[in-house]
Write a protein that holds these residues in place. Structure first.
Motif, PDB file in Angstrom:
ATOM      1  N   PHE A 177      80.873  21.864  49.366  1.00 38.23           N
ATOM      2  CA  PHE A 177      79.580  21.576  48.749  1.00 38.23           C
ATOM      3  C   PHE A 177      78.774  22.864  48.620  1.00 38.23           C
ATOM      4  O   PHE A 177      78.665  23.643  49.568  1.00 38.23           O
ATOM      5  CB  PHE A 177      78.787  20.570  49.590  1.00 38.23           C
ATOM      6  CG  PHE A 177      79.315  19.166  49.532  1.00 38.23           C
ATOM      7  CD1 PHE A 177      79.084  18.372  48.425  1.00 38.23           C
ATOM      8  CD2 PHE A 177      80.040  18.642  50.596  1.00 38.23           C
ATOM      9  CE1 PHE A 177      79.565  17.069  48.372  1.00 38.23           C
ATOM     10  CE2 PHE A 177      80.524  17.354  50.559  1.00 38.23           C
ATOM     11  CZ  PHE A 177      80.295  16.557  49.439  1.00 38.23           C
ATOM     12  N   GLU A 178      78.169  23.088  47.465  1.00 37.37           N
ATOM     13  CA  GLU A 178      77.394  24.296  47.228  1.00 37.37           C
ATOM     14  C   GLU A 178      75.959  24.156  47.732  1.00 37.37           C
ATOM     15  O   GLU A 178      75.382  25.098  48.277  1.00 37.37           O
ATOM     16  CB  GLU A 178      77.378  24.627  45.730  1.00 37.37           C
ATOM     17  CG  GLU A 178      78.743  24.979  45.160  1.00 37.37           C
ATOM     18  CD  GLU A 178      79.261  26.317  45.666  1.00 37.37           C
ATOM     19  OE1 GLU A 178      78.437  27.123  46.144  1.00 37.37           O
ATOM     20  OE2 GLU A 178      80.480  26.555  45.576  1.00 37.37           O
ATOM     21  N   ARG A 179      75.377  22.982  47.551  1.00 32.38           N
ATOM     22  CA  ARG A 179      73.968  22.773  47.880  1.00 32.38           C
ATOM     23  C   ARG A 179      73.814  22.276  49.320  1.00 32.38           C
ATOM     24  O   ARG A 179      74.571  21.405  49.772  1.00 32.38           O
ATOM     25  CB  ARG A 179      73.337  21.759  46.926  1.00 32.38           C
ATOM     26  CG  ARG A 179      73.278  22.246  45.485  1.00 32.38           C
ATOM     27  CD  ARG A 179      72.848  21.121  44.546  1.00 32.38           C
ATOM     28  NE  ARG A 179      71.525  20.614  44.894  1.00 32.38           N
ATOM     29  CZ  ARG A 179      70.384  21.101  44.388  1.00 32.38           C
ATOM     30  NH1 ARG A 179      70.434  22.115  43.519  1.00 32.38           N
ATOM     31  NH2 ARG A 179      69.231  20.592  44.729  1.00 32.38           N
ATOM     32  N   LEU A 180      72.819  22.836  50.017  1.00 39.04           N
ATOM     33  CA  LEU A 180      72.555  22.421  51.388  1.00 39.04           C
ATOM     34  C   LEU A 180      72.192  20.945  51.463  1.00 39.04           C
ATOM     35  O   LEU A 180      72.620  20.234  52.375  1.00 39.04           O
ATOM     36  CB  LEU A 180      71.420  23.269  51.982  1.00 39.04           C
ATOM     37  CG  LEU A 180      70.994  22.923  53.414  1.00 39.04           C
ATOM     38  CD1 LEU A 180      72.155  23.105  54.384  1.00 39.04           C
ATOM     39  CD2 LEU A 180      69.804  23.784  53.833  1.00 39.04           C
ATOM     40  N   SER A 181      71.433  20.474  50.488  1.00 38.87           N
ATOM     41  CA  SER A 181      71.027  19.062  50.489  1.00 38.87           C
ATOM     42  C   SER A 181      72.238  18.145  50.373  1.00 38.87           C
ATOM     43  O   SER A 181      72.263  17.060  50.982  1.00 38.87           O
ATOM     44  CB  SER A 181      70.051  18.790  49.337  1.00 38.87           C
ATOM     45  OG  SER A 181      70.643  19.116  48.084  1.00 38.87           O
ATOM     46  N   ASP A 182      73.237  18.581  49.629  1.00 35.37           N
ATOM     47  CA  ASP A 182      74.457  17.774  49.499  1.00 35.37           C
ATOM     48  C   ASP A 182      75.252  17.779  50.806  1.00 35.37           C
ATOM     49  O   ASP A 182      75.853  16.760  51.178  1.00 35.37           O
ATOM     50  CB  ASP A 182      75.331  18.310  48.361  1.00 35.37           C
ATOM     51  CG  ASP A 182      74.710  18.077  46.994  1.00 35.37           C
ATOM     52  OD1 ASP A 182      73.888  17.138  46.875  1.00 35.37           O
ATOM     53  OD2 ASP A 182      75.020  18.832  46.062  1.00 35.37           O
ATOM     54  N   LYS A 183      75.267  18.917  51.484  1.00 36.85           N
ATOM     55  CA  LYS A 183      75.951  18.984  52.779  1.00 36.85           C
ATOM     56  C   LYS A 183      75.291  18.025  53.773  1.00 36.85           C
ATOM     57  O   LYS A 183      75.974  17.293  54.502  1.00 36.85           O
ATOM     58  CB  LYS A 183      75.901  20.410  53.325  1.00 36.85           C
ATOM     59  CG  LYS A 183      76.734  21.430  52.572  1.00 36.85           C
ATOM     60  CD  LYS A 183      76.580  22.811  53.192  1.00 36.85           C
ATOM     61  CE  LYS A 183      77.301  23.881  52.399  1.00 36.85           C
ATOM     62  NZ  LYS A 183      78.770  23.805  52.526  1.00 36.85           N
ATOM     63  N   ILE A 184      73.954  18.056  53.810  1.00 38.88           N
ATOM     64  CA  ILE A 184      73.225  17.196  54.744  1.00 38.88           C
ATOM     65  C   ILE A 184      73.473  15.723  54.430  1.00 38.88           C
ATOM     66  O   ILE A 184      73.708  14.905  55.330  1.00 38.88           O
ATOM     67  CB  ILE A 184      71.725  17.520  54.692  1.00 38.88           C
ATOM     68  CG1 ILE A 184      71.467  18.925  55.259  1.00 38.88           C
ATOM     69  CG2 ILE A 184      70.919  16.478  55.473  1.00 38.88           C
ATOM     70  CD1 ILE A 184      70.047  19.395  55.116  1.00 38.88           C
ATOM     71  N   ALA A 185      73.428  15.382  53.150  1.00 36.15           N
ATOM     72  CA  ALA A 185      73.670  13.991  52.747  1.00 36.15           C
ATOM     73  C   ALA A 185      75.075  13.543  53.131  1.00 36.15           C
ATOM     74  O   ALA A 185      75.277  12.405  53.589  1.00 36.15           O
ATOM     75  CB  ALA A 185      73.446  13.836  51.244  1.00 36.15           C
ATOM     76  N   HIS A 186      76.035  14.426  52.977  1.00 39.64           N
ATOM     77  CA  HIS A 186      77.424  14.077  53.314  1.00 39.64           C
ATOM     78  C   HIS A 186      77.585  13.883  54.822  1.00 39.64           C
ATOM     79  O   HIS A 186      78.305  12.970  55.263  1.00 39.64           O
ATOM     80  CB  HIS A 186      78.365  15.177  52.816  1.00 39.64           C
ATOM     81  CG  HIS A 186      79.813  14.828  52.925  1.00 39.64           C
ATOM     82  ND1 HIS A 186      80.415  13.867  52.143  1.00 39.64           N
ATOM     83  CD2 HIS A 186      80.793  15.307  53.756  1.00 39.64           C
ATOM     84  CE1 HIS A 186      81.700  13.765  52.467  1.00 39.64           C
ATOM     85  NE2 HIS A 186      81.953  14.631  53.446  1.00 39.64           N
ATOM     86  N   LYS A 187      76.925  14.726  55.594  1.00 42.83           N
ATOM     87  CA  LYS A 187      76.971  14.558  57.053  1.00 42.83           C
ATOM     88  C   LYS A 187      76.337  13.224  57.449  1.00 42.83           C
ATOM     89  O   LYS A 187      76.878  12.497  58.301  1.00 42.83           O
ATOM     90  CB  LYS A 187      76.225  15.702  57.739  1.00 42.83           C
ATOM     91  CG  LYS A 187      76.895  17.056  57.610  1.00 42.83           C
ATOM     92  CD  LYS A 187      75.996  18.170  58.131  1.00 42.83           C
ATOM     93  CE  LYS A 187      76.610  19.545  57.882  1.00 42.83           C
ATOM     94  NZ  LYS A 187      75.715  20.646  58.311  1.00 42.83           N
ATOM     95  N   ARG A 188      75.199  12.907  56.851  1.00 46.23           N
ATOM     96  CA  ARG A 188      74.473  11.685  57.190  1.00 46.23           C
ATOM     97  C   ARG A 188      75.198  10.418  56.743  1.00 46.23           C
ATOM     98  O   ARG A 188      75.293   9.443  57.503  1.00 46.23           O
ATOM     99  CB  ARG A 188      73.084  11.725  56.542  1.00 46.23           C
ATOM    100  CG  ARG A 188      72.203  10.516  56.875  1.00 46.23           C
ATOM    101  CD  ARG A 188      70.923  10.513  56.060  1.00 46.23           C
ATOM    102  NE  ARG A 188      71.224  10.404  54.631  1.00 46.23           N
ATOM    103  CZ  ARG A 188      70.873  11.327  53.724  1.00 46.23           C
ATOM    104  NH1 ARG A 188      70.224  12.418  54.100  1.00 46.23           N
ATOM    105  NH2 ARG A 188      71.187  11.148  52.446  1.00 46.23           N
ATOM    106  N   ASP A 189      75.708  10.440  55.529  1.00 50.22           N
ATOM    107  CA  ASP A 189      76.235   9.210  54.925  1.00 50.22           C
ATOM    108  C   ASP A 189      77.730   8.998  55.137  1.00 50.22           C
ATOM    109  O   ASP A 189      78.208   7.856  55.072  1.00 50.22           O
ATOM    110  CB  ASP A 189      75.942   9.213  53.420  1.00 50.22           C
ATOM    111  CG  ASP A 189      74.459   9.296  53.112  1.00 50.22           C
ATOM    112  OD1 ASP A 189      73.650   8.855  53.961  1.00 50.22           O
ATOM    113  OD2 ASP A 189      74.097   9.813  52.035  1.00 50.22           O
ATOM    114  N   VAL A 190      78.463  10.092  55.408  1.00 48.56           N
ATOM    115  CA  VAL A 190      79.918   9.974  55.499  1.00 48.56           C
ATOM    116  C   VAL A 190      80.445  10.395  56.876  1.00 48.56           C
ATOM    117  O   VAL A 190      81.116   9.615  57.562  1.00 48.56           O
ATOM    118  CB  VAL A 190      80.609  10.819  54.396  1.00 48.56           C
ATOM    119  CG1 VAL A 190      82.128  10.728  54.540  1.00 48.56           C
ATOM    120  CG2 VAL A 190      80.167  10.348  53.020  1.00 48.56           C
ATOM    121  N   LEU A 191      80.148  11.611  57.275  1.00 45.11           N
ATOM    122  CA  LEU A 191      80.787  12.157  58.468  1.00 45.11           C
ATOM    123  C   LEU A 191      80.297  11.514  59.764  1.00 45.11           C
ATOM    124  O   LEU A 191      81.112  11.149  60.618  1.00 45.11           O
ATOM    125  CB  LEU A 191      80.591  13.677  58.520  1.00 45.11           C
ATOM    126  CG  LEU A 191      81.229  14.454  57.364  1.00 45.11           C
ATOM    127  CD1 LEU A 191      80.962  15.942  57.520  1.00 45.11           C
ATOM    128  CD2 LEU A 191      82.743  14.184  57.314  1.00 45.11           C
TER     129      LEU A 191
END
Length: 217
Positions: free
Chosen positions: A13-27
């Motif tokens: 993921f390039e965007r920090l916001s996308d990384k955070i969302a992925h951690k919250r919603d998936v990981l």
């Protein structure tokens, strides 16, 4: 292997916001149940030190998504269990926790929002339990002192505080910060506190004189 694959996807993921969302919603929904089960098992073997990367990453990710309650719970437990830090993060748990919560508290304070209970919880660990570098400990003392001087909008205003005990406590914290780190930069605000304390003392003295004059026949 599955965790490694998830880490590679996260890194893509390039965007920090996308990384955070992925951690919250998936990981975290995927891995936290495994961590909870691991911690239950550790209750039977409290002295056994094991390297559990899933546990370490989840502790870090909970901070990343803004869940400080769970982040502190997991990271404090990691310290108790001797759990190594996650991945390539060079800091040890106390330093990581201190920096993360301090940055969060700074943002909260600037907006006039509460910094508790998280700042107070970590501040207690910083001054009582953890041997962090003096500049780090000093900035916690300084921030705690400034917090006592902040108005509701986040501005630091000693001149608007009428509580002598609060002003004195703030000055003591700032003095401690200066004693730990010579570049703590607290001289100006301490001078303002001293001016305010003198003004309050003058007000109190004038009140006594006026009261006595009214009682004089």
């Amino acid at each position: 292997m599955e965790l490694d694959a998830d880490l590679k996807r996260l890194k893509a993921f390039e965007r920090l916001s996308d990384k955070i969302a992925h951690k919250r919603d998936v990981l975290l929904p995927k891995w936290l149940p495994i961590v909870d089960e691991y911690l239950k098992q550790k209750q039977d073997k409290p002295n056994e030190i094991t390297d559990n990367s899933i546990f370490a990453y989840c502790a870090v990710w909970t901070f990343d998504v803004g869940d400080l309650t769970r982040g502190l719970e997991l990271s404090f437990r990691a310290i108790e269990l001797g759990q190594p830090m996650a991945g390539a993060i060079k800091r040890k748990w106390p330093g990581f926790i201190a920096d993360t919560v301090f940055d969060w508290a700074e943002a909260q304070a600037e907006n006039g929002s509460s910094i508790e209970p998280y700042f107070g919880t970590v501040f207690a660990r910083v001054i009582n339990d953890w041997k962090l570098p003096e500049p780090v400990t000093a900035k916690f003392y300084k921030f705690a002192g400034l917090a006592l001087l902040r108005a509701t909008n986040g501005d630091i205003t000693p001149s608007h505080i009428g509580d002598v005990e609060r002003l004195t406590k703030a000055d003591q914290l700032l003095e401690k910060a200066a004693s730990l780190h010579k570049h703590a930069q607290v001289k100006t605000v301490r001078n303002k506190i001293a001016m305010r304390l003198r003004a309050l003392e003058d007000f109190a003295s004038q009140g006594i004189i006026e009261a006595e004059s009214q009682q004089t026949p």
